[in-house]
Motif scaffolding. Sequence first.
Motif, PDB file in Angstrom:
ATOM      1  N   SER A 105       0.825  -1.197   0.000  1.00 43.38           N
ATOM      2  CA  SER A 105       0.000   0.000   0.000  1.00 43.38           C
ATOM      3  C   SER A 105       0.863   1.253   0.000  1.00 43.38           C
ATOM      4  O   SER A 105       0.597   2.214  -0.733  1.00 43.38           O
ATOM      5  N   ALA A 106       1.917   1.233   0.815  1.00 41.39           N
ATOM      6  CA  ALA A 106       2.815   2.384   0.879  1.00 41.39           C
ATOM      7  C   ALA A 106       3.547   2.570  -0.444  1.00 41.39           C
ATOM      8  O   ALA A 106       3.726   3.702  -0.924  1.00 41.39           O
ATOM      9  N   SER A 112       8.140   5.760   0.189  1.00 45.23           N
ATOM     10  CA  SER A 112       9.336   4.916   0.295  1.00 45.23           C
ATOM     11  C   SER A 112       9.825   4.781   1.728  1.00 45.23           C
ATOM     12  O   SER A 112      10.442   3.773   2.087  1.00 45.23           O
ATOM     13  N   ALA A 113       9.547   5.790   2.562  1.00 51.96           N
ATOM     14  CA  ALA A 113       9.992   5.724   3.955  1.00 51.96           C
ATOM     15  C   ALA A 113       9.316   4.569   4.686  1.00 51.96           C
ATOM     16  O   ALA A 113       9.956   3.834   5.451  1.00 51.96           O
ATOM     17  N   THR A 114       8.010   4.398   4.466  1.00 50.53           N
ATOM     18  CA  THR A 114       7.286   3.302   5.105  1.00 50.53           C
ATOM     19  C   THR A 114       7.758   1.958   4.563  1.00 50.53           C
ATOM     20  O   THR A 114       7.895   0.987   5.310  1.00 50.53           O
ATOM     21  N   VAL A 115       8.018   1.889   3.266  1.00 49.14           N
ATOM     22  CA  VAL A 115       8.522   0.650   2.664  1.00 49.14           C
ATOM     23  C   VAL A 115       9.852   0.261   3.316  1.00 49.14           C
ATOM     24  O   VAL A 115      10.057  -0.891   3.720  1.00 49.14           O
ATOM     25  N   THR A 116      10.743   1.226   3.434  1.00 47.89           N
ATOM     26  CA  THR A 116      12.054   0.963   4.026  1.00 47.89           C
ATOM     27  C   THR A 116      11.934   0.605   5.503  1.00 47.89           C
ATOM     28  O   THR A 116      12.666  -0.246   6.008  1.00 47.89           O
ATOM     29  N   ARG A 117      10.979   1.221   6.177  1.00 47.68           N
ATOM     30  CA  ARG A 117      10.831   1.014   7.617  1.00 47.68           C
ATOM     31  C   ARG A 117      10.289  -0.369   7.958  1.00 47.68           C
ATOM     32  O   ARG A 117      10.751  -1.015   8.896  1.00 47.68           O
TER      33      ARG A 117
END
Length: 225
Positions: A105-106, A112-117
Motif C-alpha cells: 500500500s505504501a 518509500s519511507a514506510t517501505v524501508t521502515r
Amino acid sequence: MTTPTCPACSAPLTPGAKYCHRCGRAIATDRARERNAWIFAWTMVAVALGVIVYYVQTKDANATGPDMANAGTSTGADSPGGQPPDISQMTPRERFLRLHDRIMSAADKGDSATVTRFSPMALSAYGMLDSFDVDVRYHAGAIHLRLGDVAAARALADTIGREAPDNLLASLLLAEAAQVGSDPAGYDKARKSFLAHFDAQIRLNRPEYTEHRSMLDEIRTRFAQ
C-alpha cells in the motif's frame, strides 16, 4: 575552644590529627568523619550512574524500530476505534501478510519511507515461518523488489518454479523482477510464459490462484495487450 586530647593517654592533640603523637592511638571521631565522607561520595557516584543508565535505556527505547502493535494498516481500519491492530499477537504468517499489505500500500502511494521502515520486519517474519508455500514466497519476492533486490526476487521465483512448474506466480514475479531490473527480454519471456500456461494452471485450482484470481485475470488482460 578546648584543645582535643587523646582518649587513651590524654595527651593534647593537634587539631585535625588522625593519630596521637604520644601513644599512636587512632582518633575515632576523625576516622568516623572520614568514613562518612567516603560513604557520601560513593553514594553520589551510585546516584549519578543510576541517572546515566536510566537516561540511556530511555533513549534506546525511544530510538527502537516501530512498535509491533502499530505495524498494521496505516489507517487502522481493521481494528475497532481506528487503532492499528496489534500484530505482535498474530502468528508469523499473519504478521508477514499484514506487513506485506502495508508495504504494498505504501509503495503504491510512493511512500518509500514506510517501505524501508517495515520491509525488514516483514522479511524477519517471513524467516520465522515454519513452511514456505508458493503464496508467501511470491509475497516475499514482491517485498524484495520494493527494496530493489532483483536477485532475491528471481531466486524466490526459481524456487516456486521448481516446486510447481509453470506456476503463474513464478512467471509474474519474474516479469516484475525484469521490469525493476530493466530487462525487456526477460520481461517478454516471463509475460509469454504466463499467458501460455494460464488456462492449464487455473484449472489446477491451486490455493494461490483462488486467492488471487481477480489479480491474475487483470494481469492476463494487461499481458495480452
